[in-house]
Design a protein around this motif. Structure first.
Motif, PDB file in Angstrom:
ATOM      1  N   PRO A 195      68.945  -5.818  18.125  1.00  0.00           N
ATOM      2  CA  PRO A 195      70.453  -6.150  18.948  1.00  0.00           C
ATOM      3  C   PRO A 195      71.279  -5.321  19.423  1.00  0.00           C
ATOM      4  N   LEU A 196      70.893  -4.099  19.158  1.00  0.00           N
ATOM      5  CA  LEU A 196      71.273  -3.557  20.798  1.00  0.00           C
ATOM      6  C   LEU A 196      70.601  -3.651  22.189  1.00  0.00           C
ATOM      7  N   LEU A 197      69.176  -3.685  22.270  1.00  0.00           N
ATOM      8  CA  LEU A 197      68.368  -3.917  22.944  1.00  0.00           C
ATOM      9  C   LEU A 197      68.848  -5.339  24.125  1.00  0.00           C
ATOM     10  N   VAL A 198      69.217  -6.174  22.883  1.00  0.00           N
ATOM     11  CA  VAL A 198      69.995  -7.402  23.506  1.00  0.00           C
ATOM     12  C   VAL A 198      71.394  -7.241  24.401  1.00  0.00           C
ATOM     13  N   ARG A 199      72.291  -6.572  23.829  1.00  0.00           N
ATOM     14  CA  ARG A 199      73.039  -6.307  24.271  1.00  0.00           C
ATOM     15  C   ARG A 199      73.129  -5.590  25.724  1.00  0.00           C
ATOM     16  N   GLY A 200      72.409  -4.405  25.302  1.00  0.00           N
ATOM     17  CA  GLY A 200      72.266  -3.534  26.761  1.00  0.00           C
ATOM     18  C   GLY A 200      71.536  -4.518  28.014  1.00  0.00           C
ATOM     19  N   ALA A 201      70.250  -5.418  28.199  1.00  0.00           N
ATOM     20  CA  ALA A 201      70.689  -5.840  28.492  1.00  0.00           C
ATOM     21  C   ALA A 201      71.180  -7.540  29.327  1.00  0.00           C
ATOM     22  N   LYS A 202      72.275  -7.875  28.406  1.00  0.00           N
ATOM     23  CA  LYS A 202      73.351  -8.671  28.656  1.00  0.00           C
ATOM     24  C   LYS A 202      74.166  -7.808  29.527  1.00  0.00           C
ATOM     25  N   GLN A 203      74.141  -6.586  29.394  1.00  0.00           N
ATOM     26  CA  GLN A 203      75.048  -5.197  29.906  1.00  0.00           C
ATOM     27  C   GLN A 203      75.306  -5.509  31.532  1.00  0.00           C
ATOM     28  N   CYS A 204      73.285  -4.679  31.722  1.00  0.00           N
ATOM     29  CA  CYS A 204      72.554  -4.738  33.103  1.00  0.00           C
ATOM     30  C   CYS A 204      72.047  -5.952  33.669  1.00  0.00           C
ATOM     31  N   CYS A 205      71.777  -7.595  33.675  1.00  0.00           N
ATOM     32  CA  CYS A 205      70.919  -8.181  33.699  1.00  0.00           C
ATOM     33  C   CYS A 205      71.711  -8.498  34.989  1.00  0.00           C
ATOM     34  N   ASP A 206      72.605  -8.754  35.513  1.00  0.00           N
ATOM     35  CA  ASP A 206      73.355  -8.818  36.829  1.00  0.00           C
ATOM     36  C   ASP A 206      72.723  -7.426  37.496  1.00  0.00           C
ATOM     37  N   ASN A 207      72.581  -6.158  37.110  1.00  0.00           N
ATOM     38  CA  ASN A 207      72.193  -5.449  38.013  1.00  0.00           C
ATOM     39  C   ASN A 207      70.874  -5.217  38.472  1.00  0.00           C
ATOM     40  N   ILE A 208      69.998  -5.568  37.215  1.00  0.00           N
ATOM     41  CA  ILE A 208      68.176  -5.850  37.316  1.00  0.00           C
ATOM     42  C   ILE A 208      68.286  -6.855  38.620  1.00  0.00           C
ATOM     43  N   TYR A 209      68.789  -8.477  38.006  1.00  0.00           N
ATOM     44  CA  TYR A 209      69.011  -9.165  39.276  1.00  0.00           C
ATOM     45  C   TYR A 209      68.935  -8.322  40.921  1.00  0.00           C
ATOM     46  N   ARG A 210      70.078  -8.174  41.277  1.00  0.00           N
ATOM     47  CA  ARG A 210      70.525  -7.461  42.524  1.00  0.00           C
ATOM     48  C   ARG A 210      69.235  -6.198  42.395  1.00  0.00           C
ATOM     49  N   LEU A 211      68.728  -5.583  41.582  1.00  0.00           N
ATOM     50  CA  LEU A 211      68.287  -4.806  42.520  1.00  0.00           C
ATOM     51  C   LEU A 211      66.411  -5.494  42.523  1.00  0.00           C
ATOM     52  N   VAL A 212      66.262  -6.525  42.257  1.00  0.00           N
ATOM     53  CA  VAL A 212      65.381  -7.479  42.173  1.00  0.00           C
ATOM     54  C   VAL A 212      65.165  -8.188  43.457  1.00  0.00           C
ATOM     55  N   GLU A 213      66.243  -8.533  43.843  1.00  0.00           N
ATOM     56  CA  GLU A 213      66.486  -9.450  45.177  1.00  0.00           C
ATOM     57  C   GLU A 213      66.719  -8.418  46.635  1.00  0.00           C
ATOM     58  N   ASN A 214      66.736  -6.810  46.363  1.00  0.00           N
ATOM     59  CA  ASN A 214      67.441  -5.725  47.269  1.00  0.00           C
ATOM     60  C   ASN A 214      65.282  -5.960  47.412  1.00  0.00           C
TER      61      ASN A 214
END
Length: 170
Positions: free
Chosen positions: A129-148
Protein backbone atom coordinates in the motif's frame (compact mmCIF):
# COMPACT_ATOMS: atom_id res chain seq x y z
CA UNK A 1 19.76 3.49 -29.22
CA UNK A 2 19.53 2.01 -25.74
CA UNK A 3 17.75 3.55 -22.75
CA UNK A 4 18.68 2.41 -19.24
CA UNK A 5 16.57 3.65 -16.34
CA UNK A 6 18.33 3.31 -12.99
CA UNK A 7 17.70 3.80 -9.30
CA UNK A 8 18.39 2.17 -5.93
CA UNK A 9 16.35 -1.02 -6.25
CA UNK A 10 15.44 -1.12 -9.92
CA UNK A 11 11.94 -2.44 -9.35
CA UNK A 12 9.63 0.53 -8.67
CA UNK A 13 10.29 3.86 -10.39
CA UNK A 14 12.44 2.24 -13.06
CA UNK A 15 9.67 -0.26 -13.89
CA UNK A 16 7.14 2.56 -14.11
CA UNK A 17 9.52 4.60 -16.29
CA UNK A 18 10.08 1.66 -18.64
CA UNK A 19 6.30 1.07 -18.84
CA UNK A 20 5.68 4.73 -19.71
CA UNK A 21 8.52 4.65 -22.24
CA UNK A 22 7.06 1.56 -23.92
CA UNK A 23 3.52 3.01 -23.88
CA UNK A 24 2.28 0.27 -21.55
CA UNK A 25 0.81 2.97 -19.30
CA UNK A 26 -1.46 5.87 -20.32
CA UNK A 27 0.66 8.60 -21.86
CA UNK A 28 -0.43 11.49 -19.67
CA UNK A 29 0.28 13.13 -16.37
CA UNK A 30 -2.90 11.72 -14.78
CA UNK A 31 -2.70 9.64 -11.61
CA UNK A 32 -2.41 5.91 -12.18
CA UNK A 33 -4.85 3.48 -10.63
CA UNK A 34 -3.78 0.85 -8.12
CA UNK A 35 -4.47 -1.86 -10.71
CA UNK A 36 -2.36 -0.13 -13.38
CA UNK A 37 0.56 0.20 -10.95
CA UNK A 38 0.45 -3.38 -9.71
CA UNK A 39 0.19 -4.72 -13.28
CA UNK A 40 3.44 -3.08 -14.41
CA UNK A 41 5.96 -5.77 -15.31
CA UNK A 42 8.70 -6.08 -12.65
CA UNK A 43 7.01 -3.56 -10.31
CA UNK A 44 7.91 -4.80 -6.82
CA UNK A 45 8.98 -8.16 -8.27
CA UNK A 46 12.79 -7.98 -8.34
CA UNK A 47 14.90 -9.25 -5.45
CA UNK A 48 18.40 -8.77 -4.07
CA UNK A 49 19.81 -11.21 -6.62
CA UNK A 50 18.67 -8.82 -9.38
CA UNK A 51 20.75 -5.85 -8.16
CA UNK A 52 23.33 -4.86 -10.75
CA UNK A 53 21.64 -6.80 -13.56
CA UNK A 54 20.32 -5.15 -16.68
CA UNK A 55 16.62 -6.00 -16.94
CA UNK A 56 15.21 -5.87 -20.48
CA UNK A 57 11.73 -4.33 -20.64
CA UNK A 58 11.16 -4.20 -24.38
CA UNK A 59 11.66 -2.31 -27.63
CA UNK A 60 9.98 1.06 -28.14
CA UNK A 61 8.11 2.30 -31.22
CA UNK A 62 11.38 3.62 -32.70
CA UNK A 63 13.22 0.30 -32.32
CA UNK A 64 15.17 1.37 -29.22
CA UNK A 65 15.84 -1.14 -26.43
CA UNK A 66 14.67 -0.20 -22.92
CA UNK A 67 16.37 -1.59 -19.80
CA UNK A 68 16.54 -0.89 -16.10
CA UNK A 69 19.11 -1.56 -13.41
CA UNK A 70 19.11 -1.41 -9.62
CA UNK A 71 22.43 0.01 -8.48
CA UNK A 72 21.87 0.07 -4.70
CA UNK A 73 23.66 2.97 -3.00
CA UNK A 74 26.58 2.71 -5.36
CA UNK A 75 26.65 5.91 -7.40
CA UNK A 76 29.69 4.55 -9.29
CA UNK A 77 27.78 1.85 -11.19
CA UNK A 78 26.54 4.12 -13.97
CA UNK A 79 29.84 6.01 -14.47
CA UNK A 80 31.66 2.65 -14.54
CA UNK A 81 29.20 1.32 -17.12
CA UNK A 82 29.74 4.46 -19.18
CA UNK A 83 33.52 3.95 -19.14
CA UNK A 84 33.29 0.32 -20.25
CA UNK A 85 30.82 1.24 -23.00
CA UNK A 86 33.15 3.96 -24.28
CA UNK A 87 36.04 1.49 -24.21
CA UNK A 88 34.03 -1.08 -26.18
CA UNK A 89 32.78 1.54 -28.64
CA UNK A 90 36.36 2.59 -29.34
CA UNK A 91 37.70 -0.97 -29.64
CA UNK A 92 34.86 -2.34 -31.79
CA UNK A 93 33.92 0.86 -33.66
CA UNK A 94 30.23 0.90 -32.88
CA UNK A 95 28.26 4.09 -32.45
CA UNK A 96 25.20 2.96 -30.46
CA UNK A 97 23.85 5.86 -28.41
CA UNK A 98 23.08 4.94 -24.79
CA UNK A 99 21.09 7.10 -22.38
CA UNK A 100 21.21 6.41 -18.64
CA UNK A 101 18.30 8.08 -16.85
CA UNK A 102 18.22 8.21 -13.04
CA UNK A 103 14.69 7.83 -11.66
CA UNK A 104 15.76 8.21 -7.99
CA UNK A 105 14.82 11.90 -7.73
CA UNK A 106 11.15 10.99 -8.31
CA UNK A 107 10.95 8.63 -5.30
CA UNK A 108 8.69 9.94 -2.51
CA UNK A 109 9.24 8.92 1.13
CA UNK A 110 6.22 6.58 1.13
CA UNK A 111 7.76 4.60 -1.75
CA UNK A 112 11.11 4.33 0.06
CA UNK A 113 9.38 2.95 3.15
CA UNK A 114 7.15 0.72 1.03
CA UNK A 115 10.15 -0.76 -0.73
CA UNK A 116 11.90 -1.34 2.60
CA UNK A 117 8.89 -3.15 4.07
CA UNK A 118 7.97 -5.11 0.95
CA UNK A 119 11.33 -5.97 -0.63
CA UNK A 120 13.58 -5.69 2.42
CA UNK A 121 11.47 -7.17 5.21
CA UNK A 122 9.00 -9.16 3.05
CA UNK A 123 6.04 -7.50 4.80
CA UNK A 124 3.82 -6.86 1.78
CA UNK A 125 0.65 -5.97 3.69
CA UNK A 126 2.45 -2.82 4.91
CA UNK A 127 4.83 -2.27 2.00
CA UNK A 128 2.58 -2.65 -1.03
CA UNK A 129 0.00 0.00 0.00
CA UNK A 130 2.87 2.42 0.68
CA UNK A 131 4.40 1.61 -2.71
CA UNK A 132 1.09 2.21 -4.47
CA UNK A 133 0.59 5.50 -2.62
CA UNK A 134 4.13 6.55 -3.56
CA UNK A 135 3.64 5.54 -7.19
CA UNK A 136 0.47 7.62 -7.36
CA UNK A 137 2.36 10.58 -5.88
CA UNK A 138 5.24 10.43 -8.33
CA UNK A 139 3.72 9.04 -11.55
CA UNK A 140 3.41 12.48 -13.15
CA UNK A 141 7.09 13.22 -12.42
CA UNK A 142 8.10 9.84 -13.85
CA UNK A 143 6.03 10.49 -16.96
CA UNK A 144 7.72 13.88 -17.48
CA UNK A 145 11.16 12.35 -16.77
CA UNK A 146 10.54 9.71 -19.46
CA UNK A 147 9.38 12.30 -21.99
CA UNK A 148 12.53 14.34 -21.31
CA UNK A 149 14.73 11.22 -21.53
CA UNK A 150 13.27 10.34 -24.92
CA UNK A 151 13.75 13.92 -26.13
CA UNK A 152 17.39 13.90 -25.02
CA UNK A 153 17.83 10.57 -26.82
CA UNK A 154 16.63 12.13 -30.08
CA UNK A 155 18.86 15.20 -29.71
CA UNK A 156 22.24 15.02 -31.46
CA UNK A 157 25.20 15.16 -29.06
CA UNK A 158 28.93 14.73 -29.59
CA UNK A 159 28.88 11.98 -27.00
CA UNK A 160 27.28 8.56 -27.49
CA UNK A 161 26.81 7.83 -23.77
CA UNK A 162 24.64 10.30 -21.87
CA UNK A 163 23.93 10.29 -18.13
CA UNK A 164 20.83 12.14 -16.91
CA UNK A 165 20.72 12.79 -13.15
CA UNK A 166 17.21 14.26 -13.39
CA UNK A 167 17.46 16.32 -10.19
CA UNK A 168 14.71 18.64 -11.50
CA UNK A 169 12.15 15.88 -10.87
CA UNK A 170 12.45 15.91 -7.06
Amino acid sequence: MIYIYNDYGGTHTTSLAAAYHLKQLPQSERKLTTEEILNVKYFNKLTKKDFGKLIFHGTDEDGNKVYSIGRKRNKLVVPAMKEIILLLQEKFQFEEKIVFSNTSPTVPLSMSFGGFFSRGLKIDFIGVPLLVRGAKQCCDNIYRLVENTKQVGKTPFNENVIILDNEMYK
